[in-house]
Scaffold this motif. Structure first.
Motif, PDB file in Angstrom:
ATOM      1  N   MET A   1       0.381  73.521 -60.170  1.00 50.43           N
ATOM      2  CA  MET A   1       1.436  73.322 -59.387  1.00 50.43           C
ATOM      3  C   MET A   1       1.316  71.333 -58.207  1.00 50.43           C
ATOM      4  SD  MET A   1       0.255  75.742 -56.391  1.00 50.43           S
ATOM      5  CE  MET A   1       1.716  76.831 -55.572  1.00 50.43           C
ATOM      6  N   ASN A   2       2.746  71.794 -58.144  1.00 49.61           N
ATOM      7  CA  ASN A   2       2.559  70.404 -57.324  1.00 49.61           C
ATOM      8  C   ASN A   2       2.737  70.392 -56.420  1.00 49.61           C
ATOM      9  OD1 ASN A   2       3.523  69.231 -60.015  1.00 49.61           O
ATOM     10  ND2 ASN A   2       6.134  69.790 -59.547  1.00 49.61           N
ATOM     11  N   THR A   3       2.193  69.636 -55.244  1.00 52.88           N
ATOM     12  CA  THR A   3       2.196  69.416 -54.310  1.00 52.88           C
ATOM     13  C   THR A   3       3.568  67.828 -53.529  1.00 52.88           C
ATOM     14  OG1 THR A   3       0.266  67.148 -54.087  1.00 52.88           O
ATOM     15  CG2 THR A   3      -0.531  70.060 -54.445  1.00 52.88           C
ATOM     16  N   THR A   4       3.316  68.194 -52.661  1.00 50.39           N
ATOM     17  CA  THR A   4       4.461  67.712 -51.769  1.00 50.39           C
ATOM     18  C   THR A   4       4.066  66.703 -49.959  1.00 50.39           C
ATOM     19  OG1 THR A   4       6.615  68.978 -52.476  1.00 50.39           O
ATOM     20  CG2 THR A   4       7.269  67.131 -50.579  1.00 50.39           C
ATOM     21  N   LYS A   5       4.222  65.309 -50.533  1.00 50.53           N
ATOM     22  CA  LYS A   5       3.565  65.302 -48.792  1.00 50.53           C
ATOM     23  C   LYS A   5       4.720  64.217 -48.138  1.00 50.53           C
ATOM     24  CE  LYS A   5       0.320  61.393 -48.111  1.00 50.53           C
ATOM     25  NZ  LYS A   5      -0.248  59.735 -48.317  1.00 50.53           N
ATOM     26  N   VAL A   6       4.498  64.964 -47.179  1.00 47.86           N
ATOM     27  CA  VAL A   6       5.283  64.237 -46.030  1.00 47.86           C
ATOM     28  C   VAL A   6       4.774  63.324 -45.395  1.00 47.86           C
ATOM     29  CG1 VAL A   6       6.950  65.219 -43.953  1.00 47.86           C
ATOM     30  CG2 VAL A   6       6.118  66.368 -46.003  1.00 47.86           C
ATOM     31  N   THR A   7       5.985  62.451 -45.373  1.00 47.16           N
ATOM     32  CA  THR A   7       5.486  61.139 -43.986  1.00 47.16           C
ATOM     33  C   THR A   7       6.004  60.680 -43.361  1.00 47.16           C
ATOM     34  OG1 THR A   7       6.659  58.991 -45.569  1.00 47.16           O
ATOM     35  CG2 THR A   7       3.710  60.172 -45.909  1.00 47.16           C
ATOM     36  N   PHE A   8       5.497  60.702 -41.815  1.00 41.52           N
ATOM     37  CA  PHE A   8       7.226  60.565 -41.173  1.00 41.52           C
ATOM     38  C   PHE A   8       7.009  58.973 -41.164  1.00 41.52           C
ATOM     39  CE2 PHE A   8       5.058  65.203 -39.382  1.00 41.52           C
ATOM     40  CZ  PHE A   8       6.688  65.877 -39.863  1.00 41.52           C
ATOM     41  N   THR A   9       8.349  58.579 -40.876  1.00 42.72           N
ATOM     42  CA  THR A   9       8.660  56.941 -40.131  1.00 42.72           C
ATOM     43  C   THR A   9       9.318  56.936 -39.201  1.00 42.72           C
ATOM     44  OG1 THR A   9      11.250  57.964 -40.211  1.00 42.72           O
ATOM     45  CG2 THR A   9      10.141  57.388 -42.202  1.00 42.72           C
ATOM     46  N   ALA A  10       9.077  57.941 -38.037  1.00 41.30           N
ATOM     47  CA  ALA A  10       8.872  57.532 -36.738  1.00 41.30           C
ATOM     48  C   ALA A  10       7.945  58.250 -35.935  1.00 41.30           C
ATOM     49  CB  ALA A  10      10.269  58.143 -35.788  1.00 41.30           C
ATOM     50  N   LYS A  11       6.947  57.628 -34.845  1.00 42.81           N
ATOM     51  CA  LYS A  11       6.203  58.175 -34.129  1.00 42.81           C
ATOM     52  C   LYS A  11       6.454  59.765 -33.881  1.00 42.81           C
ATOM     53  CE  LYS A  11       6.502  56.353 -30.006  1.00 42.81           C
ATOM     54  NZ  LYS A  11       6.453  54.746 -28.588  1.00 42.81           N
ATOM     55  N   PRO A  12       5.639  60.713 -33.737  1.00 43.88           N
ATOM     56  CA  PRO A  12       6.387  62.056 -32.987  1.00 43.88           C
ATOM     57  C   PRO A  12       6.606  61.920 -31.357  1.00 43.88           C
ATOM     58  CG  PRO A  12       4.070  61.834 -34.203  1.00 43.88           C
ATOM     59  CD  PRO A  12       4.414  60.659 -34.079  1.00 43.88           C
ATOM     60  N   GLY A  13       7.452  62.404 -31.088  1.00 38.53           N
ATOM     61  CA  GLY A  13       8.368  62.282 -30.123  1.00 38.53           C
ATOM     62  C   GLY A  13       9.547  61.507 -29.642  1.00 38.53           C
ATOM     63  N   THR A  14       9.949  60.685 -30.415  1.00 39.71           N
ATOM     64  CA  THR A  14      10.485  59.870 -30.207  1.00 39.71           C
ATOM     65  C   THR A  14      11.586  60.483 -30.153  1.00 39.71           C
ATOM     66  OG1 THR A  14      10.938  59.521 -32.792  1.00 39.71           O
ATOM     67  CG2 THR A  14      10.032  57.324 -31.403  1.00 39.71           C
ATOM     68  N   PHE A  15      12.784  61.749 -31.175  1.00 36.13           N
ATOM     69  CA  PHE A  15      13.198  62.618 -30.940  1.00 36.13           C
ATOM     70  C   PHE A  15      13.692  62.783 -29.440  1.00 36.13           C
ATOM     71  CE2 PHE A  15      15.552  66.615 -31.205  1.00 36.13           C
ATOM     72  CZ  PHE A  15      16.590  66.097 -30.889  1.00 36.13           C
ATOM     73  N   ARG A  16      12.430  63.194 -28.840  1.00 35.19           N
ATOM     74  CA  ARG A  16      12.312  64.250 -27.358  1.00 35.19           C
ATOM     75  C   ARG A  16      12.539  62.807 -26.329  1.00 35.19           C
ATOM     76  NH1 ARG A  16       7.195  67.653 -27.541  1.00 35.19           N
ATOM     77  NH2 ARG A  16       8.065  69.483 -28.950  1.00 35.19           N
ATOM     78  N   GLU A  17      12.520  61.470 -26.762  1.00 34.46           N
ATOM     79  CA  GLU A  17      12.665  60.432 -25.264  1.00 34.46           C
ATOM     80  C   GLU A  17      14.528  59.486 -26.329  1.00 34.46           C
ATOM     81  OE1 GLU A  17      10.288  57.213 -26.504  1.00 34.46           O
ATOM     82  OE2 GLU A  17       8.178  58.967 -26.475  1.00 34.46           O
TER      83      GLU A  17
END
Length: 58
Positions: A1-17
């Motif tokens: 089974m393959n696993t997918t690693k998710v990495t965020f390029t922006a800090k959390p909350g930037t969309f709300r800002e």
């Protein structure tokens, strides 16, 4: 089974800002337009009151 690693390029909350900044910009723009319209209305009223610009409707 393959696993997918998710990495965020922006800090959390930037969309709300970004949304808050856009709403603030939109509100300021509406206020500027309102001031400009009010200023134009005042100029129109001054021109109507000035006898030099008196217009007669036929």
């Amino acid at each position: 089974m393959n696993t997918t690693k998710v990495t965020f390029t922006a800090k959390p909350g930037t969309f709300r800002e970004a949304l808050r900044a856009y709403r603030r910009y939109k509100k300021e723009k509406e206020e500027r337009l309102e001031r400009k319209l009010q200023q134009l209305e005042e100029e129109i009223q001054k021109a109507k009151a000035d006898p030099f610009f008196k217009m007669d409707m036929v």
